[in-house]
Design a protein around this motif. Sequence first.
Motif, PDB file in Angstrom:
ATOM      1  N   UNK A  25       0.981  -1.074  -0.194  1.00  0.00           N
ATOM      2  CA  UNK A  25       0.129   0.071   0.072  1.00  0.00           C
ATOM      3  C   UNK A  25       0.817   1.206  -0.006  1.00  0.00           C
ATOM      4  N   UNK A  26       2.121   1.134   0.829  1.00  0.00           N
ATOM      5  CA  UNK A  26       2.676   2.492   0.804  1.00  0.00           C
ATOM      6  C   UNK A  26       3.533   2.595  -0.445  1.00  0.00           C
ATOM      7  N   UNK A  27       4.059   1.519  -0.956  1.00  0.00           N
ATOM      8  CA  UNK A  27       4.759   1.624  -2.311  1.00  0.00           C
ATOM      9  C   UNK A  27       3.771   2.263  -3.135  1.00  0.00           C
ATOM     10  N   UNK A  28       2.498   1.528  -3.489  1.00  0.00           N
ATOM     11  CA  UNK A  28       1.631   2.073  -4.322  1.00  0.00           C
ATOM     12  C   UNK A  28       1.327   3.363  -4.416  1.00  0.00           C
ATOM     13  N   UNK A  29       1.351   4.240  -3.196  1.00  0.00           N
ATOM     14  CA  UNK A  29       1.002   5.398  -2.985  1.00  0.00           C
ATOM     15  C   UNK A  29       2.237   6.391  -3.198  1.00  0.00           C
ATOM     16  N   UNK A  30       3.255   5.858  -3.583  1.00  0.00           N
ATOM     17  CA  UNK A  30       4.528   6.530  -3.802  1.00  0.00           C
ATOM     18  C   UNK A  30       5.349   6.939  -2.768  1.00  0.00           C
ATOM     19  N   UNK A  31       5.344   6.213  -1.687  1.00  0.00           N
ATOM     20  CA  UNK A  31       6.287   6.239  -0.688  1.00  0.00           C
ATOM     21  C   UNK A  31       7.606   5.710  -0.859  1.00  0.00           C
ATOM     22  N   UNK A  32       8.660   6.510  -0.821  1.00  0.00           N
ATOM     23  CA  UNK A  32      10.113   6.109  -1.182  1.00  0.00           C
ATOM     24  C   UNK A  32      10.333   4.860  -0.669  1.00  0.00           C
ATOM     25  N   UNK A  33      11.025   3.773  -1.194  1.00  0.00           N
ATOM     26  CA  UNK A  33      11.288   2.555  -0.782  1.00  0.00           C
ATOM     27  C   UNK A  33      12.294   2.633   0.588  1.00  0.00           C
ATOM     28  N   UNK A  34      13.176   3.497   0.675  1.00  0.00           N
ATOM     29  CA  UNK A  34      14.042   3.471   1.886  1.00  0.00           C
ATOM     30  C   UNK A  34      13.221   3.990   2.879  1.00  0.00           C
ATOM     31  N   UNK A  35      12.055   4.725   3.034  1.00  0.00           N
ATOM     32  CA  UNK A  35      11.338   4.813   3.934  1.00  0.00           C
ATOM     33  C   UNK A  35      10.381   3.831   4.664  1.00  0.00           C
ATOM     34  N   UNK A  36       9.949   2.988   3.430  1.00  0.00           N
ATOM     35  CA  UNK A  36       9.382   1.841   3.746  1.00  0.00           C
ATOM     36  C   UNK A  36       9.983   0.815   4.270  1.00  0.00           C
ATOM     37  N   UNK A  37      11.365   0.793   3.915  1.00  0.00           N
ATOM     38  CA  UNK A  37      12.387  -0.368   4.720  1.00  0.00           C
ATOM     39  C   UNK A  37      12.405   0.079   6.177  1.00  0.00           C
ATOM     40  N   UNK A  53      10.175   1.707   7.990  1.00  0.00           N
ATOM     41  CA  UNK A  53       8.856   1.567   8.784  1.00  0.00           C
ATOM     42  C   UNK A  53       8.874   0.090   8.985  1.00  0.00           C
ATOM     43  N   UNK A  54       9.150  -0.765   8.201  1.00  0.00           N
ATOM     44  CA  UNK A  54       9.001  -2.270   8.079  1.00  0.00           C
ATOM     45  C   UNK A  54      10.379  -2.792   9.055  1.00  0.00           C
ATOM     46  N   UNK A  55      11.080  -2.298   9.537  1.00  0.00           N
ATOM     47  CA  UNK A  55      12.251  -2.603  10.005  1.00  0.00           C
ATOM     48  C   UNK A  55      13.297  -3.734   9.734  1.00  0.00           C
ATOM     49  N   UNK A  56      13.120  -3.554   8.159  1.00  0.00           N
ATOM     50  CA  UNK A  56      14.164  -4.489   7.537  1.00  0.00           C
ATOM     51  C   UNK A  56      15.464  -4.143   7.394  1.00  0.00           C
ATOM     52  N   UNK A  57      16.407  -5.102   7.456  1.00  0.00           N
ATOM     53  CA  UNK A  57      17.860  -4.764   7.457  1.00  0.00           C
ATOM     54  C   UNK A  57      18.471  -4.640   6.376  1.00  0.00           C
ATOM     55  N   UNK A  58      17.933  -5.057   5.318  1.00  0.00           N
ATOM     56  CA  UNK A  58      18.294  -4.667   3.935  1.00  0.00           C
ATOM     57  C   UNK A  58      17.266  -4.392   3.045  1.00  0.00           C
ATOM     58  N   UNK A  59      17.793  -3.282   2.388  1.00  0.00           N
ATOM     59  CA  UNK A  59      16.529  -2.588   1.340  1.00  0.00           C
ATOM     60  C   UNK A  59      16.157  -3.971   0.152  1.00  0.00           C
ATOM     61  N   UNK A  60      16.942  -5.015  -0.011  1.00  0.00           N
ATOM     62  CA  UNK A  60      16.721  -5.896  -0.902  1.00  0.00           C
ATOM     63  C   UNK A  60      15.350  -6.572  -0.510  1.00  0.00           C
ATOM     64  N   UNK A  61      15.232  -6.792   0.980  1.00  0.00           N
ATOM     65  CA  UNK A  61      14.070  -7.492   1.356  1.00  0.00           C
ATOM     66  C   UNK A  61      12.750  -6.566   1.209  1.00  0.00           C
ATOM     67  N   UNK A  62      12.785  -5.155   1.199  1.00  0.00           N
ATOM     68  CA  UNK A  62      11.676  -4.083   0.924  1.00  0.00           C
ATOM     69  C   UNK A  62      11.677  -4.562  -0.552  1.00  0.00           C
TER      70      UNK A  62
END
Length: 291
Positions: free
Chosen positions: A244-256, A258-267
């Motif tokens: 939902x965040x990514x579809x609404x144009x939120x930067x993938x780094x911010x999503x990372x 918020x999700x608490x991911x260690x790596x952006x590859x996971x996001x």
Amino acid sequence: MDAFILWMKQAGYTETTRKEYMREVQSYLVSLDGREVHKATKMNVISFLVGKQSTTGEHTRNRTLSAIRTFYAALIDFELAERNPANDVKKSKTEKNKKPVYLEEQDLANALQFINGRYKERNIAIFMLMGYCGLRVGEVHRLNLSHFRKLKGTLEVLGKGRKWNEIPVPELLLPYLAKVEEERIHPYSTREEAFFVSQKKQRLSIRQIQKIAGLTFASFKKHHPHLSDMDLSCHKLRHSFATMLLNNGVDVRIVKELMGHASIETTMIYTHVNDDQKKQAMATMNRNVRF
């Protein structure tokens, strides 16, 4: 096994992870059939994983491999082994390439309409924490009263690897959290700080949280036949949040973050496109092409 338990506690692994890893490693040790653990080879590890693969999925296989790797890391740290035979075993790529299952934004909102019962507000809050804040089921389980900063409008979340993450709470969720805090059942133990407390006056368990989501999904699917085959779970709510965040144009780094991911590859696995987006792209092509 005693050394492994001690090592995980010292490293800050959650109780849930410790139990899962202990169960996986115990099965692995049985598969060695008396072979000394420090003499096990890469082939022993692969043989065990292949044996499990016929009855479990790729995600379970990768989790089992992580457990065995961690086990040997503990033994090496305590000088009970010199090498880690699981380090040379590759994780399955199938799981990485698998498209996450998620609910569309409107379906996620509709699912909330099927939460009822005596603890309706509490259950809505739990559902929304996973679907609108992206919390893992274990993170919901571990929430304490002090983690909800009402005036600031944030949650302090204890995630994987004992890492803390501050999450801004959406405005639509704030009144539900306030209601839960107000009507919270007083636990038996005066030391218990759990935000969500069960009828038995104990911290709401992970299994109970999963049951709340499961009952909601079952009722929701009955009224939405087109989603009846979708395998929905607590973790799928987390998938829905990221998508939902990514579809609404939120930067993938911010999503990372918020999700608490260690790596952006996971996001990045959530950067898939849906059928409507594909149709819109093709419609653009149709408008621009003239014969």
